[in-house]
Structure formats: structure tokens, C-alpha cells
Design an enzyme around this catalytic site. Structure first.
Site, PDB file in Angstrom:
ATOM      1  N   GLN A 178       7.382 -14.605  -9.576  1.00  8.74           N
ATOM      2  CA  GLN A 178       8.024 -13.636 -10.303  1.00  8.74           C
ATOM      3  C   GLN A 178       9.483 -13.751 -10.455  1.00  8.74           C
ATOM      4  O   GLN A 178      10.146 -12.965 -11.221  1.00  8.74           O
ATOM      5  CB  GLN A 178       7.581 -12.370  -9.657  1.00  8.74           C
ATOM      6  N   TYR A 191      -1.262 -15.271  -5.082  1.00  6.00           N
ATOM      7  CA  TYR A 191      -2.449 -14.938  -6.133  1.00  6.00           C
ATOM      8  C   TYR A 191      -2.371 -15.710  -7.326  1.00  6.00           C
ATOM      9  O   TYR A 191      -3.663 -15.571  -7.850  1.00  6.00           O
ATOM     10  CB  TYR A 191      -2.640 -13.567  -6.087  1.00  6.00           C
ATOM     11  N   HIS A 237      -6.431  -8.549  -2.339  1.00  3.81           N
ATOM     12  CA  HIS A 237      -5.322  -7.979  -3.100  1.00  3.81           C
ATOM     13  C   HIS A 237      -4.935  -6.447  -3.104  1.00  3.81           C
ATOM     14  O   HIS A 237      -3.815  -5.936  -2.604  1.00  3.81           O
ATOM     15  CB  HIS A 237      -5.340  -8.277  -4.472  1.00  3.81           C
ATOM     16  N   ARG A 282      -8.596  -2.033  -5.694  1.00  5.08           N
ATOM     17  CA  ARG A 282      -8.756  -2.165  -6.954  1.00  5.08           C
ATOM     18  C   ARG A 282      -9.535  -3.429  -7.453  1.00  5.08           C
ATOM     19  O   ARG A 282     -10.063  -3.398  -8.194  1.00  5.08           O
ATOM     20  CB  ARG A 282      -7.476  -1.754  -7.960  1.00  5.08           C
ATOM     21  N   HIS A 291       3.558  -1.777   0.606  1.00  5.29           N
ATOM     22  CA  HIS A 291       4.142  -0.437  -0.188  1.00  5.29           C
ATOM     23  C   HIS A 291       3.835   0.712   0.552  1.00  5.29           C
ATOM     24  O   HIS A 291       4.859   1.565   1.162  1.00  5.29           O
ATOM     25  CB  HIS A 291       3.765  -0.456  -1.608  1.00  5.29           C
ATOM     26  N   ASP A 325       9.110  -8.989  -2.360  1.00  4.42           N
ATOM     27  CA  ASP A 325       8.118  -8.544  -3.315  1.00  4.42           C
ATOM     28  C   ASP A 325       8.332  -9.610  -4.745  1.00  4.42           C
ATOM     29  O   ASP A 325       8.001 -10.860  -4.644  1.00  4.42           O
ATOM     30  CB  ASP A 325       7.936  -7.088  -3.505  1.00  4.42           C
TER      31      ASP A 325
END
Length: 454
Positions: free
Chosen positions: A58, A119, A206, A209, A268, A319
Site C-alpha cells: 500500500q 495478504y 484477516h 468479516r 485497530h 499499516d
């Protein structure tokens, strides 16, 4: 044996003046008074924390998601859609080059290790590589090149939501069923074993969800006695979805169904009630905080004063890697508490300043979350050491807790970093990574390629 002479050092005994730190085989061999007249290597020696939560790829998105989309209520979920679009391009070579740059920047920011929440497993469209652990091997290669300590956390990602809908779009590059994930994890374990001697492996289901209970059980078993990391209670929409499907809020459900203990790191936790905050603190698990990313995505504010006030353990991660800066990460947490409560020195205690509390927490929580024998300058511990120059307009030759407060809250702590050792590897000298030119050249070439298709 390497030797560091420090004018002052934060050791297991507290602040000490004029010390010699010996390093052998990646660990601290001794800490003793420096020889009289010995020239100082650094003004200040500190334990260098582990960055407990990173999604390396990211980093290449930094600055690309700040324009408003068609929805006037842009949110985390808008950012997430853009991230999936970005994923439709990345190749293994590009992923390795991006990760190496990220790890370089972490070292220059003062981190000696990283727990990579990995991931991104498959090719575009979710097609598995012939070698299921191809991208895990690329992360190991990038960490080896950068010389950073690595705890690799392969991520199990099964579904697109609690209704168990299939993964779609960019998500397909993440997906595994438990059996395929077990095979991939074994390959990742082999890759880690072939890396630097201080590398480690854990596992990361993960989120509630994205995995079912059977998958979560399988992932935890794969970790053996290693770290278990998971996103938890990050977004209001996530809490609502979990509550609707499982009849409990995320933190509540997890604590009711699993023996959460100190090997867990829950990432988080920005959406917890007071009761959940206190219960998670009592478990001994690490709350993995990423204040800059949480602010960037509008996640919410962690209940830091309550959590630490009840003995909870926290650590810090970068993150999304939108900005990699240790001192700003710590400051952002403290300022969020002040803004919420209209207070000052929110996390300070009667015997430690705000900066000291934050820095100690980063080291303690990071070492625990990474399963790394670091976090303190003490004989036998990993030689993860941060060296700084305080003889300048930013450090002002301050000492003790006041030096930490100045580095964290003065806004220029990054400029004071001169040296970083990771398991004794002297990877940052004079504020610059020793392999910066080569690693950054590869990264900028990748960015030029990606820019053409964004």
C-alpha cells in the site's frame, strides 16, 4: 564485537549516562560504563521498536486516494475500492521492490523490525502462482535486502463478508480456503527459515468479516506458539455487520469464543465500548494501533487512556504506510486522546512523561506482538538499537524523559536519527540506509510504471 558508546541510554535499569553497549551474534553482549575518554558513537541510544502492522504494497498508493469521489460521504470503503483497483496491476517483482523501499523507510524512521500482515498471495484475478508461497518469498527477500527484522504474518482471507459471499475484484488475490492456506503457510515458513536468523513467522486470520470459525480455528492451530494477529473493531459498519450476523459486537464475540492471551495482537480496536476496552486489556493481548492510518481513513479514536489505565498493552504500526514515521505515530495517538477529552498529557503517569509512556509502550507491545526478543536494552536481548544526535537545534542536548518528549512532540525527531541496528546489523548510518541508492532506484522505476496505468 561491535561497540556503541552512548552519552546516555535508556536501558532496563532506566536512564544511564556514558555507557558502552557490546553487540555479538545479533544480541546485546554487555552494557557497562564506557571507558574514560572514549569518543561517543551516539548522543542517545534507545531500544528500537518493532512496527507491528504493515501492508507493504500500500506504500505505492500514498497520495493517490485523497481526492473526493462521487459520493460526498467518502469513507474507508471508498478507499478500499480504490485499493482493489490498484491491485489489478502489481507483479511479484514490483511487490518485492515496493516492500524493500518500505522496509528501508521503516529503518530510517527508527523501527528495527516489522510484522508484515501479508495478504497479497495470488496473481491478478486470484490465480494461484505455481509456487503458492511466491509472494511470501518476495516479502522475505525484500526484508533480507533491507536488513530489517521480520515477523511474517500470512493472512487467511476466505470471504467478502459475513454472508460468506465470494471474493470479487482485487480481493481475489487474497483468497484461500483453509486447506490451500495451510499449504501456502508451510511454504512461507520455509521461506522465513531461509531468511535472516532473527526472522519469525505467525499467522493472521484477516478479520471476523473475512473468515469463518472453522477457518479461524485452523489458522490459530497453524501459528503453534507464534503470534496471532487479526483486524478487530475498526469501522462502525464492520461492528454493525458482525453484530447482525453473530449477535455480538466483534470484541465481545472474540473474547467469548477464544482464549485471547498475550500472543494475540488485535489491530485497530477503534470501535470498542468501555467494557470491551477493559476486558481486552485484562487479556494481555496487544492492541495494535496505527494512529496515522486510522486518522487518514477516519476509523475513529482508540480508548487509549482507559486501556492503558487498566494495564493494557499497546504497540504501533504504520499499516497503509501512507506516512512512515515512528515519532509522529506516537504523537498522533496522544493528540487524539487530548482532542477527544479536551485534556493535556493524557497518557503521562506520575513517574513517566507522555513521551516515555508512549516510547516504552511501542517497544514492549512491538516485541510482544512480533514474538521478537527485543524491546529493551539489556544483556541477551536482540540488538535492536536506535542512535540519535541531540546536539542540534531539534534535540537541544536534552536528557532523560525530556529528550523523548522533545523527539516525539517537537516535530523534528526524525532529523535526529543517525543510526539503526537491527539484530546487530548496522543498516542506517548518518541517517541514511546503507543500501538506499539501489533499493530506491528499483522502487522509483516501479512507480513510474504504475503511474502510467493509474
Amino acid at each position: 564485537m561491535q561497540k556503541i558508546i552512548a552519552k546516555q541510554a535508556l536501558t532496563q535499569n532506566g536512564w544511564e549516562r556514558d555507557v558502552e553497549i557490546g553487540i555479538k551474534d545479533g544480541r546485546i553482549a554487555h552494557i557497562r560504563p564506557a571507558p574514560i575518554g572514549a569518543a561517543a558513537t551516539v548522543d542517545l541510544a534507545l531500544p528500537a521498536p518493532l512496527n507491528l502492522h504493515s501492508h507493504a504494497f500500500q506504500r505505492a498508493m500514498s497520495g493517490l486516494t485523497e481526492a473526493r469521489g462521487p459520493d460526498p460521504k467518502d469513507s474507508f470503503w471508498t478507499w478500499r475500492r480504490l485499493m482493489y483497483k490498484f491491485l489489478d496491476q502489481l507483479t511479484p517483482d514490483q511487490i518485492e521492490a515496493i516492500a524493500a523501499q518500505v522496509f528501508l523507510e521503516m529503518l530510517e524512521a527508527g523501527y528495527a523490525g516489522v510484522a508484515e500482515f501479508h495478504y497479497l498471495h495470488h496473481d491478478v484475478g486470484g490465480v494461484p502462482y505455481a509456487n503458492l508461497a511466491e509472494l511470501s518469498e518476495r516479502i522475505v527477500a525484500a526484508a533480507t535486502q533491507a536488513g530489517i527484522g521480520l515477523t511474517l504474518l500470512p493472512v487467511l482471507y476466505q470471504f467478502g463478508g459475513l454472508d460468506m459471499r465470494p471474493l470479487a475484484g482485487g480481493q481475489r488475490r487474497f483468497g484461500n480456503d483453509p486447506e490451500q492456506f495451510s499449504q501456502m503457510h508451510e511454504g512461507a515458513r520455509s521461506a522465513v527459515a531461509s531468511g535472516l536468523q532473527d526472522f519469525n513467522i505467525g499467522v493472521a486470520p484477516h478479520s471476523l468479516r473475512a473468515v469463518d470459525k472453522a477457518g479461524l480455528d485452523r489458522a490459530i492451530a497453524l501459528a503453534s506458539d507464534g503470534p496471532v494477529h487479526m483486524h478487530l473493531a475498526e469501522q462502525v459498519a464492520e461492528v454493525d455487520e458482525v453484530q447482525a450476523a453473530l449477535n455480538a459486537r466483534p470484541t465481545e464475540w472474540l473474547l467469548d469464543h477464544y482464549s485471547v492471551d498475550p500472543r494475540w495482537c488485535l489491530i485497530h480496536c477503534t470501535q470498542m465500548t468501555g467494557q470491551e476496552t477493559r476486558a481486552l486489556a485484562a487479556s494481555g493481548a496487544v492492541a495494535g494501533l496505527c494512529p496515522i492510518t486510522e486518522a487518514n481513513l477516519g476509523d475513529g479514536i482508540f480508548n487509549g487512556t482507559d486501556y492503558l489505565g487498566h494495564g493494557g498493552v499497546v504497540g504501533f504500526g504504520s499499516d497503509s504506510n501512507v506516512q512512515i514515521t515512528l515519532f509522529e505515530e506516537l504523537k498522533t495517538l496522544e493528540y487524539s486522546q487530548r482532542l477527544r477529552d479536551k485534556s493535556r498529557a493524557a497518557l503521562a503517569t506520575s513517574d513517566r512523561s507522555t513521551g516515555r509512556v508512549l516510547f516504552d509502550a511501542a517497544n514492549t507491545g512491538g516485541a510482544q506482538a512480533g514474538g521478537r526478543g527485543s524491546g529493551v536494552l539489556a544483556t541477551g536481548k536482540m540488538a535492536d538499537i536506535l542512535g540519535l544526535d541531540l546536539d542540534n537545534e531539534w534535540g537541544a542536548n536534552r536528557v532523560g524523559d525530556m529528550a523523548l518528549d522533545t523527539l516525539i512532540f517537537g516535530g523534528n525527531g526524525q532529523r535526529c536519527i543517525t543510526d539503526v541496528w537491527s539484530a546487530g546489523r548496522h543498516m542506517v548510518k548518518q541517517g541514511r540506509h546503507v543500501r538506499r541508492d539501489r533499493i530506491t532506484k528499483a522502487f522509483t522505476a516501479v512507480m513510474a510504471d504504475l503511474e502510467q496505468n493509474i
